[in-house]
Design an enzyme around this catalytic site. Structure first.
Site, PDB file in Angstrom:
ATOM      1  N   SER A 223       3.680   0.825 -13.068  1.00 14.28           N
ATOM      2  CA  SER A 223       3.601   1.489 -11.765  1.00 14.28           C
ATOM      3  C   SER A 223       4.239   0.606 -10.691  1.00 14.28           C
ATOM      4  O   SER A 223       5.207  -0.097 -10.950  1.00 14.28           O
ATOM      5  CB  SER A 223       2.133   1.837 -11.461  1.00 14.28           C
ATOM      6  OG  SER A 223       1.305   0.697 -11.571  1.00 14.28           O
TER       7      SER A 223
ATOM      8  N   HIS B  84      -0.395  -5.002  -3.742  1.00 17.90           N
ATOM      9  CA  HIS B  84       0.877  -5.440  -4.317  1.00 17.90           C
ATOM     10  C   HIS B  84       1.045  -6.943  -4.175  1.00 17.90           C
ATOM     11  O   HIS B  84       0.548  -7.549  -3.226  1.00 17.90           O
ATOM     12  CB  HIS B  84       2.035  -4.684  -3.663  1.00 17.90           C
ATOM     13  CG  HIS B  84       1.915  -3.209  -3.862  1.00 17.90           C
ATOM     14  ND1 HIS B  84       1.561  -2.350  -2.842  1.00 17.90           N
ATOM     15  CD2 HIS B  84       2.064  -2.444  -4.974  1.00 17.90           C
ATOM     16  CE1 HIS B  84       1.510  -1.110  -3.311  1.00 17.90           C
ATOM     17  NE2 HIS B  84       1.799  -1.133  -4.600  1.00 17.90           N
TER      18      HIS B  84
ATOM     19  N   ASP C  20      -0.407  -6.550   0.737  1.00 20.34           N
ATOM     20  CA  ASP C  20      -1.136  -5.478   1.415  1.00 20.34           C
ATOM     21  C   ASP C  20      -2.529  -5.250   0.826  1.00 20.34           C
ATOM     22  O   ASP C  20      -3.166  -4.245   1.116  1.00 20.34           O
ATOM     23  CB  ASP C  20      -0.344  -4.176   1.353  1.00 20.34           C
ATOM     24  CG  ASP C  20      -0.007  -3.771  -0.090  1.00 20.34           C
ATOM     25  OD1 ASP C  20      -0.469  -4.458  -1.026  1.00 20.34           O
ATOM     26  OD2 ASP C  20       0.712  -2.777  -0.274  1.00 20.34           O
TER      27      ASP C  20
END
Length: 256
Positions: free
Chosen positions: A14, A190, A187
C-alpha cells in the site's frame, strides 16, 4: 525492456510502498544500494487493503511471465486495520479475513518460481496524536489505534511462521527507536527518513543472513559491467585508472 537482465526485486503493498521513493524512503535506498546489481520495481497502491491486492495479484504477478522476480517484499495491513465504518464501506478488513487474504497472496507468490524469495513486512506502529493533527478536511475521520495495528502485525507474523515465510517484525523494530513516535513518521502513519532507515536495515539483515542460493545480499551480487577499463577515471599518477563501479562514498550510511 532494457538489458542486460538483472535480478528483479518487487515491492508490493500500500502507501508505505508507493511512497517509498520519497522523503529519503526505503525503496529509494534499496535502489541506490542495488545500483548495477538488481532492479527495484515498485508496485505500491496508496489506500489499498489485502482485498484489493488479491483482485490484481494475477495482473501484477502473472504466472506465465517469462521472467519472475527474484525477491518480492510484501506489505499490507495498515489499511486493513482501520476501524470499520457503520456503512460497511472503506478499507477495513476483519482480522481473520486479513490473515486468509495474506495466505492467498503468499501462496500465489510462492507459485511463481522456485527461485522467487519472499519477505513480508508486518504492520508498523503509528503516532495517534500526529495522525489526528494531520487529518484532512476532505476525508472522513480515519480511526486507527496502535493496539489494533499491533494485533494485525502479530497476525501477519504468526501466519508467516506457520507458512515458513520470512517476515520482518516492523512493530518491534520501529518501537525500539528511542523516539520512534516522533522520529519515524511524516504524518503519524507514513515513514520519515528515519523510519525508512530502520526498514532498510532490517531488510539488509534478512538478505545477509538468509541461506538462499543464490544470495540476494548486495555484496554477493555481481556489479554490471564492473570490469576494469582504460576509460575509467584517471588516478593521481596520471598513468593508471581507478574503477569506480563499486564506490559507495556518496552514501550517508555505509550499509551492511
Amino acid at each position: 525492456m532494457v538489458g542486460p537482465n538483472r535480478p528483479e526485486f518487487v515491492l508490493f503493498g500500500s502507501s508505505i510502498v508507493q511512497y517509498s521513493f520519497g522523503n529519503e524512503g526505503w525503496g529509494a535506498a534499496l535502489a541506490d544500494i542495488y545500483a548495477r546489481k538488481a532492479d527495484i520495481k515498485v508496485r505500491g497502491y496508496s489506500g489499498w487493503n489485502s482485498r484489493r491486492a488479491l483482485q490484481v495479484i494475477d495482473k501484477v504477478f502473472p504466472k506465465e511471465a517469462p521472467v519472475q522476480p527474484s525477491l518480492v517484499i510484501v506489505y499490507f495491513g495498515g489499511n486493513d486495520c482501520i476501524a470499520p465504518y457503520p456503512s460497511g464501506i472503506g478499507p477495513h478488513v476483519p482480522l481473520p479475513e486479513y490473515v486468509e487474504n495474506m495466505r492467498k497472496i503468499a501462496n500465489h507468490l510462492k507459485s511463481l518460481s522456485d527461485k522467487t524469495r519472499l519477505i513480508f513486512l508486518s504492520c508498523p506502529p503509528i503516532n495517534e496524536e500526529m495522525l489526528r493533527q494531520s487529518r484532512s478536511v476532505y476525508l472522513s475521520e480515519i480511526v486507527r489505534r496502535n493496539e489494533t495495528c499491533q494485533k494485525y502485525s502479530e497476525a501477519c507474523i504468526n501466519l508467516c511462521k506457520e507458512m515458513d515465510l520470512t517476515v520482518i517484525d516492523l512493530w518491534t523494530a520501529i518501537t525500539k527507536h528511542t523516539d520512534w513516535a516522533n522520529a519515524c513518521f511524516t504524518d503519524g502513519i507514513h515513514l520519515s527518513s528515519e523510519g525508512s532507515k530502520i526498514v532498510v536495515q532490517e531488510i539488509l539483515k534478512v538478505l545477509k543472513e538468509a541461506e538462499w542460493e543464490p544470495s540476494l545480499h548486495w555484496k554477493s551480487l555481481p556489479t554490471e559491467f564492473g570490469e576494469d577499463s582504460p576509460f575509467d577515471i584517471v588516478a593521481a599518477d596520471g598513468i593508471s585508472t581507478i574503477n569506480p563501479s563499486e564506490w559507495t562514498i556518496h552514501w550517508k550510511i555505509q550499509w551492511e
